[in-house]
Design a protein around this motif. Structure first.
Motif, mmCIF file in Angstrom:
data_model
loop_
_atom_site.group_PDB
_atom_site.id
_atom_site.type_symbol
_atom_site.label_atom_id
_atom_site.label_comp_id
_atom_site.label_asym_id
_atom_site.label_seq_id
_atom_site.Cartn_x
_atom_site.Cartn_y
_atom_site.Cartn_z
ATOM 1 N N TYR A 66 0.854 -1.192 0.000
ATOM 2 C CA TYR A 66 0.000 0.000 0.000
ATOM 3 C C TYR A 66 0.888 1.239 0.000
ATOM 4 N N THR A 67 0.550 2.233 -0.804
ATOM 5 C CA THR A 67 1.338 3.457 -0.830
ATOM 6 C C THR A 67 0.460 4.660 -0.529
ATOM 7 N N ASP A 68 1.069 5.685 0.080
ATOM 8 C CA ASP A 68 0.313 6.881 0.440
ATOM 9 C C ASP A 68 1.276 8.055 0.554
ATOM 10 N N LEU A 69 0.734 9.235 0.774
ATOM 11 C CA LEU A 69 1.506 10.451 0.992
ATOM 12 C C LEU A 69 1.116 11.041 2.336
ATOM 13 N N GLY A 70 2.091 11.628 3.009
ATOM 14 C CA GLY A 70 1.801 12.288 4.277
ATOM 15 C C GLY A 70 2.711 13.475 4.458
ATOM 16 N N VAL A 71 2.404 14.309 5.439
ATOM 17 C CA VAL A 71 3.231 15.484 5.695
ATOM 18 C C VAL A 71 3.274 15.749 7.201
#
Length: 223
Positions: free
Chosen positions: A2-7
């Motif tokens: 699973y891939t995602d973006l965060g900050v």
């Protein structure tokens, strides 16, 4: 997988927005009603904020003067009729709209007089992607957003979802690189104006295997 973006951020306004949001979620059964300064929150203000951002690009395009009106987005689904109509209006005003839509897309790109300046591609890799990126050129003062919401009715109108602005230059450059690479990917599927998909090119021999059956796409529906 699973891939995602965060900050991670120390932005006080974003932190205060999150504080308001969690107070709403833990103290009330109602949808969030707080006045959010930075965050786009569904079902409170997200749809209206996105429509305003799209309309602003259309206004830049109408003014001309080399403003370079442009919208780019990476998401998993595009099915909200109000957003689609806004994108059509932006295209007609002269905005370049470039979309990476992994799954369902009910917008028809490349239709003369309607969506000539809209391009849609789909990438189906070996990992399930959750990351959403939204970019608005804003006449040389670009804005980038990431978050959980697709442009679908359920995300914009029936769930609590959050989109946050990304202001850090290095983080913005990384988001820009993702958008540019995926829009230029030679193995992407291109959505045609009749709702069918065509393959740009066969994947190279070194490419990871594609998901079985993923190439079958749902025909788009004009809205």
């Amino acid at each position: 997988m699973y891939t995602d973006l965060g900050v991670f951020t120390a932005d006080t306004a974003i932190a205060e927005d999150l504080h308001r949001l969690f107070n709403e979620l833990t103290g009330s059964a109602r949808p969030p009603q707080a006045d959010f300064r930075r965050l786009l929150v569904a079902p409170t203000n997200m749809l209206d904020r996105f429509l305003a951002l799209i309309a602003r690009e259309a206004d830049h395009a109408r003014r001309g003067e080399g403003r370079g009106a442009r919208i780019r987005a990476k998401l998993n689904g595009l099915a909200d009729a109000t957003i689609i109509r806004a994108l059509y209006r932006a295209s007609q005003a002269g905005v370049a709209v470039e979309l990476v839509v992994r799954g369902t897309c009910m917008l028809r790109p490349g239709v003369p007089g309607l969506s000539e300046r809209i391009r849609v591609v789909s990438l189906l890799g070996r990992f399930l992607e959750h990351g959403r990126i939204y970019h608005f050129a804003n006449a040389g003062e670009p804005e980038y957003y990431i978050g959980s919401a697709d442009w679908r009715p359920r995300n914009l109108r029936r769930r609590v979802e959050v989109i946050t602005p990304v202001r850090d230059p290095a983080a913005r450059a990384r988001l820009d690189g993702i958008l540019e690479r995926e829009l230029a990917d030679a193995t992407a599927w291109t959505l045609e104006s009749d709702g069918s998909y065509s393959r740009r090119a066969d994947p190279p021999a070194s490419a990871p295997p594609r998901r079985t059956g993923s190439a079958t796409k749902t025909p788009a529906t004009r809205i």
